[in-house]
Design an enzyme around this catalytic site. Structure first.
Site, PDB file in Angstrom:
ATOM      1  N   SER A   1      -7.159  -5.814  -7.016  1.00 57.46           N
ATOM      2  CA  SER A   1      -6.735  -4.413  -6.954  1.00 57.46           C
ATOM      3  C   SER A   1      -6.458  -3.910  -8.352  1.00 57.46           C
ATOM      4  CB  SER A   1      -5.481  -4.305  -6.085  1.00 57.46           C
ATOM      5  OG  SER A   1      -4.914  -3.022  -6.153  1.00 57.46           O
TER       6      SER A   1
ATOM      7  N   LYS B   1       0.865  -1.174   0.000  1.00 57.34           N
ATOM      8  CA  LYS B   1       0.000   0.000   0.000  1.00 57.34           C
ATOM      9  C   LYS B   1       0.899   1.220   0.000  1.00 57.34           C
ATOM     10  CE  LYS B   1      -3.981   2.050   0.086  1.00 57.34           C
ATOM     11  NZ  LYS B   1      -5.023   1.841  -0.926  1.00 57.34           N
TER      12      LYS B   1
ATOM     13  N   SER C   1      -1.107  -0.806  -4.355  1.00 56.99           N
ATOM     14  CA  SER C   1      -2.354  -0.043  -4.312  1.00 56.99           C
ATOM     15  C   SER C   1      -2.063   1.301  -3.657  1.00 56.99           C
ATOM     16  CB  SER C   1      -3.406  -0.816  -3.514  1.00 56.99           C
ATOM     17  OG  SER C   1      -4.603  -0.090  -3.380  1.00 56.99           O
TER      18      SER C   1
END
Length: 358
Positions: free
Chosen positions: A337, A162, A232
């Protein structure tokens, strides 16, 4: 020895913790053993998708109480966008014990799921999408591999990262310091951040040669990529959260993971091949990356994902890949994702499957 588990829990809304509470009461996981939570939230997955931060806030509150303060180091990776049939949910990853090269397990025994986590430092706006981010992520992935007790890159099957993005406020602040940015388009900054993070994972695992990587290669040279990275971007953090999934002899338990590479958005055969490899085992979760081919074609046919001014191409891609993989795996509650810059070959992406031995 390390013992890891993966369970997925449906969510009626980004802040819905009722499923997690019920799972704790049923003894499905111990809050104090949770190291990461992956979530699919029902926002747009773009810059202003605040369902990600909303879910993280709710999860932190839940685990602070449920784990009685013992959950400060949990990594929360929320992926916005449940287009098509994708079902909002949380994937809870737990770990007990500690692996290592000297763990007491026969070399002839099966390797089991091992999880490692790490974080980078916080980034300045001018570092996003550039080599400083690549290098920091490479270091964090290497540390997460060690944390998992994995001794070979071949045993790493999925690296979830992330990463931050640029907001208008950060762009204004950078202007005040008279520094240049990789882009001043907040949406494009998501792609640059994802791409730099994926290249960092590739360097750590020996898939990308750092000595030849140039800053201008980021989001331009699609021949450089990782086959296991899934990144992501979100506005809810300033560092990169890294979760490494792999198998190790230093881990025990019935769970294990494997991966394949989708060559394009409709390559359901990649997941089917994994299912065929482990007949009779329970498919616990699917983790995948969705991307729209930057050439604007899939198997020789033109698509309009990149030309749609109403719906971002990442949303189209999530819907397509989510539908394909939900059909193959038989369950729409999977982690898909969007945005696959340097994550698998151009237009494709990694797909991993967590299995439970019976």
């Amino acid at each position: 020895m390390m013992n890891c588990s993966v369970i997925k829990i449906p969510a009626r809304a980004p802040h819905d913790m009722s499923g997690l509470g019920a799972a704790v009461e049923e003894g499905l996981f111990r809050p104090e053993e949770v190291v990461a939570v992956l979530g699919k939230t029902e926002g747009n997955g773009c810059v202003n998708d605040f369902t990600r931060g909303y879910a993280v806030m709710a999860l932190k509150g839940f685990f602070a109480e449920a784990a009685q303060g013992g959950a400060a180091d949990i990594s929360y990776v929320m992926s916005g966008g449940t287009e098509g049939v994708l079902s909002p949910h949380f994937t809870v990853i737990s770990r007990s014990g500690q692996g290592g090269a000297d763990a007491d397990k026969s070399a002839d025994g099966p390797k089991s799921l091992a999880i490692g986590v790490a974080r980078t430092r916080s980034f300045r706006p001018e570092e996003l999408g550039r080599l400083p981010q690549v290098d920091a992520v490479a270091d964090a992935v290497a540390r997460a591999v060690i944390d998992a007790g994995i001794t070979s890159p071949r045993d790493v099957h999925f690296v979830q990262i992330k990463c931050p993005l640029l907001t208008a406020e950060q762009i204004y602040e950078a202007h005040s310091r008279e520094v240049s940015l990789i882009t001043e388009d907040t949406y494009k900054s998501m792609g640059y951040s994802r791409g730099a993070s994926a290249l960092g994972a590739g360097i750590a695992l020996g898939e990308v040669d750092r000595s030849v990587l140039k800053e201008e290669d980021i989001c331009t040279d699609w021949g450089q990529f990782s086959t296991v990275a899934s990144t992501s971007a979100g506005s809810e953090l300033s560092c990169c959260e890294v979760i490494v999934f792999g198998n190790s002899l230093s881990a025990d338990g019935p769970y294990h993971i494997d991966h394949a590479v989708m060559q394009d958005a409709v390559d359901g055969a990649a997941l089917q091949g994994l299912l065929d490899r482990y007949p009779g085992e329970e498919l616990v979760q699917v983790l995948a990356k969705a991307e729209a081919d930057p050439d604007g074609v899939i198997r020789g046919r033109r698509h309009i994902m990149l030309d749609d001014s109403d719906i971002n191409h990442t949303r189209h891609a999530r819907a397509v890949v989510g539908g394909v993989l939900a059909y193959v795996g038989g369950d729409p509650m999977i982690y898909v994702s969007g945005g696959g810059e340097h994550q698998g070959p151009k237009g494709g992406g990694p797909v991993a499957a967590v299995f439970r031995r019976k």
